[in-house]
Design a protein around this motif. Structure first.
Motif, short mmCIF file in Angstrom:
data_model
loop_
_atom_site.label_atom_id
_atom_site.label_comp_id
_atom_site.label_asym_id
_atom_site.label_seq_id
_atom_site.Cartn_x
_atom_site.Cartn_y
_atom_site.Cartn_z
N THR A 141 42.62 82.26 76.80
CA THR A 141 42.06 80.92 76.69
C THR A 141 40.65 80.95 76.12
O THR A 141 39.96 81.97 76.13
CB THR A 141 42.01 80.24 78.08
OG1 THR A 141 41.04 80.93 78.89
CG2 THR A 141 43.37 80.26 78.75
N LEU A 142 40.23 79.77 75.65
CA LEU A 142 38.86 79.62 75.17
C LEU A 142 37.88 79.87 76.31
O LEU A 142 36.81 80.46 76.09
CB LEU A 142 38.66 78.21 74.59
CG LEU A 142 37.28 77.90 74.02
CD1 LEU A 142 36.92 78.85 72.89
CD2 LEU A 142 37.22 76.44 73.55
N GLU A 143 38.21 79.46 77.53
CA GLU A 143 37.32 79.70 78.66
C GLU A 143 37.20 81.19 78.95
O GLU A 143 36.14 81.67 79.34
CB GLU A 143 37.81 78.96 79.91
CG GLU A 143 36.93 79.14 81.14
CD GLU A 143 35.45 78.91 80.87
OE1 GLU A 143 34.63 79.69 81.41
OE2 GLU A 143 35.10 77.97 80.13
N ARG B 231 34.73 82.43 76.50
CA ARG B 231 33.39 81.99 76.90
C ARG B 231 32.86 82.82 78.08
O ARG B 231 31.70 83.26 78.08
CB ARG B 231 33.42 80.51 77.30
CG ARG B 231 33.62 79.56 76.15
CD ARG B 231 33.44 78.11 76.59
NE ARG B 231 33.60 77.18 75.50
CZ ARG B 231 32.67 76.93 74.58
NH1 ARG B 231 31.52 77.56 74.63
NH2 ARG B 231 32.89 76.06 73.61
N ASP C 99 45.57 79.85 74.23
CA ASP C 99 46.36 78.91 75.03
C ASP C 99 45.42 77.91 75.69
O ASP C 99 44.21 77.96 75.53
CB ASP C 99 47.15 79.68 76.10
CG ASP C 99 48.07 80.73 75.50
OD1 ASP C 99 48.99 80.34 74.77
OD2 ASP C 99 47.85 81.93 75.76
N GLY C 100 45.97 77.02 76.49
CA GLY C 100 45.16 76.10 77.26
C GLY C 100 44.42 75.11 76.37
O GLY C 100 44.97 74.57 75.40
N ASP C 101 43.12 74.89 76.68
CA ASP C 101 42.32 73.92 75.93
C ASP C 101 42.15 74.32 74.48
O ASP C 101 41.88 73.48 73.62
CB ASP C 101 40.94 73.76 76.58
CG ASP C 101 41.02 73.09 77.93
OD1 ASP C 101 42.05 72.44 78.19
OD2 ASP C 101 40.08 73.23 78.73
N GLY C 102 42.28 75.62 74.21
CA GLY C 102 42.14 76.07 72.83
C GLY C 102 43.47 76.22 72.12
O GLY C 102 43.56 76.93 71.11
N LEU C 103 44.51 75.56 72.63
CA LEU C 103 45.86 75.74 72.12
C LEU C 103 45.91 75.57 70.60
O LEU C 103 45.44 74.57 70.05
CB LEU C 103 46.80 74.72 72.77
CG LEU C 103 48.29 74.85 72.43
CD1 LEU C 103 48.83 76.18 72.94
CD2 LEU C 103 49.08 73.70 73.04
#
Length: 567
Positions: free
Chosen positions: A435-437, A440, A490-494
């Motif tokens: 994921t993007l998180e 980060r 995946d997730g918010d950076g899908l």
């Protein structure tokens, strides 16, 4: 270019000095002169270190070249595995020397750097063992290393105190203290403040040699009951490296006039190649071994590093790579089986949580995670575990009390199903999202850790976890891996792929967040911008560096050209 492997030693800052250490022939000290350090850097102690360096440097250089050759094979598509040539050792009916009674009970061990207050608090913490760390929890500045040696000598002598002026409180040792283990640096790390025959010394021989020379007699009397000193040995990849340590121990015992097998050590299994060498490592150290430890954070780092050229083995977010992953559980189970079959301790992994003092509910959630992890370890058969903070020790001890009155589980019924663990089990691809998180978090933790390390701190509380070099390494190599292979998030950076532009924006945004979290003044005083440059360079390099701290080491070496003298 000189020294071990392909490491390029720095052209450091030069400062004048008029008083020097008394050094033997061929030894030059380029660290700052300090009268207290002179208690450690005596002529005879330095001669002992120099003798070790001269006797073993060719074997060390060969072992490091073997590491590089193994990396070349893995980068060409090979997989690590069990060595057919040493099958007779794995299948042989042999055991290590009996565990000394002084360290039979190791239910909970606390770890931390060799700082004076830390040493006192850790020895007083109620843990069974304190591992004083010259490695991942320490930034290896000259001041930290030498003051750490002074602190350990005072601790072994029982005279160590610390006056906290801010609290107007004096810290000293209790009557009952934890047993002391010392972790020197890995074979790959140099000590550029000490030159032997013009070449930087091997860091671990400096750490081991100075500590052993000054403390073996007092330690055996006060802590070891005729055994010791005790050590933890990090970062090994092959049994040939354990064999060098065994010869170092024998050389030290001979110098000291103590019985062979007096020194005892636990090896951290924290590299992927080493998991296939556990029997062989114990065999080489069988007269000096007191077990193996699941160094699970470095193990995750090593998994990525070993498979850096394998795009089919990408890790998910680091928070998802826990002991429930099949390859991690298999590693732990095989370690326990191997240790108990050979009659030594199988130590569990680190609980990195730290108390959350301003949020009782969140603190209880964190403690429950620790309890569950430790219950898994004790039920699997581990004989003890690690904690990063004294506040975790009561919870860990309570869980490990389920072993009953026995000091360990070495002689308990073996889990024979672990004998069937295969290479495929140990290499199974980890599962989970990217994921993007996750990108980060890696970036935020990595930069803050490097900033602390550059200013002399190697163990850093971040987001309610105690971070050391191992977790910073995971952050670095995972970012590098995702960038190299353009991972789709995946997730918010899908649908978004990790590339240099995205990573550049993440670094900028996370630097802004770090400044907001630590405050503008601290941000200005700290080395966050320099840390961001180093971390970014490491994550975007076309070739993955073996260790982040080797690159950053150039920034903390300061030479004083007249620190040595012939008195």
């Amino acid at each position: 270019m000189v020294g071990l492997g392909t490491y390029e030693y720095p052209a450091p800052t030069m400062k004048k000095n008029t008083i020097g250490y008394d050094t033997p022939e061929g030894v030059e000290i380029r660290g700052r002169y300090d009268a207290e350090f002179g208690r450690i850097l005596t002529r005879d102690a330095l001669q002992f270190v120099a003798d070790l360096q001269r006797e073993f440097r060719n074997r060390i250089n060969y072992a490091m070249e073997c590491r590089r050759e193994a990396k070349r094979r893995y980068n060409q598509g090979a997989l690590p595995g069990f060595d057919p040539a040493t099958k007779f050792i794995r299948e042989g009916d042999w055991t290590c020397a009996p565990v000394p009674p002084a360290v039979a009970d190791r239910k909970v061990e606390i770890t931390g750097p060799v700082e004076r207050k830390m040493i006192i608090n850790a020895l007083n913490s109620g843990a069974k063992v304190f591992m004083a760390d010259f490695e991942d929890a320490l930034s290896p500045t000259w001041e930290n290393l030498m003051r750490g040696q002074v602190n350990l000598k005072d601790a072994v002598d029982g005279t160590i105190t610390f006056h906290d002026k801010a609290r107007n409180r004096v810290y000293k040792l209790n009557d009952q203290t934890a047993k002391l283990f010392v972790r020197p640096r890995g074979w790959h790390l140099p000590e550029s403040h000490i030159l032997i025959d013009g070449i930087p010394a091997t860091g671990c021989l400096v750490d081991f040699g100075l500590y052993f020379y000054h403390n073996y007699a007092s330690f055996r009397r006060t802590q070891g009951a005729g055994y010791g000193p005790f050590f933890y040995l990090p970062k090994m990849e092959h049994s040939r490296e354990a064999k060098i340590w065994n010869c170092v121990f024998e050389r030290a015992e001979k110098m000291a006039g103590i019985e062979q097998g007096s020194i005892r050590a636990t090896v951290l299994i924290e590299t992927l190649p080493a998991v296939f060498q556990m029997n062989e490592i114990l065999y080489e150290l069988r007269d000096h071994s007191v077990g193996l430890n699941c160094g699970r954070w470095d193990y995750i780092f090593s998994y990525v590093k070993t498979f850096q050229a394998h795009p089919d083995r990408l890790l998910p977010d680091r928070v998802l790579v826990g002991m429930t992953q099949h390859f991690m559980r298999s590693y732990s189970d095989l370690l326990i089986y191997t240790c108990h079959r050979r009659g030594v301790h199988a130590m569990g992994g680190m609980a990195a949580q730290i108390p959350i003092r301003d949020d009782a509910a969140a603190n209880e959630v964190a403690l429950e995670l620790v309890r569950k992890d430790k219950l898994r370890e004790v039920m699997a058969g581990h004989d003890g575990t690690w904690a990063a903070h004294p506040g975790l020790i009561p919870a860990c001890l309570d869980v490990f009390s389920k072993m009953g009155n026995a000091p360990n589980q070495i002689s308990s019924k073996k889990r024979e199903e672990a004998a069937a663990i295969t290479e495929e089990d140990l290499l199974q691809r980890p599962r989970g999202v990217r994921t993007l998180e996750g990108l980060r978090l890696n970036t935020r933790v990595g930069i803050q850790y490097v900033a602390a390390w550059l200013t002399g701190t190697g163990s850093v509380p971040l987001y309610n976890l105690m971070e050391d070099a191992a977790t910073a390494e995971i952050s670095r190599v995972q970012n590098w891996q995702w960038l190299k292979y353009g991972v789709e998030l995946d997730g918010d950076g899908l649908g978004v792929r990790v590339n240099f532009d995205l990573f550049g924006r993440v670094v900028e945004e996370e630097m802004t967040r770090i400044e907001r979290e630590v405050g503008k003044e601290k941000f200005k005083r700290g080395m966050y911008k320099e840390a961001a440059k180093i971390f970014t360079r490491q994550c975007t390099a076309p070739t993955l560096d073996d260790f982040l701290t080797l690159d950053a080491y150039n920034n903390i070496v300061i030479h004083h050209p007249k620190a040595s003298s012939k008195l």
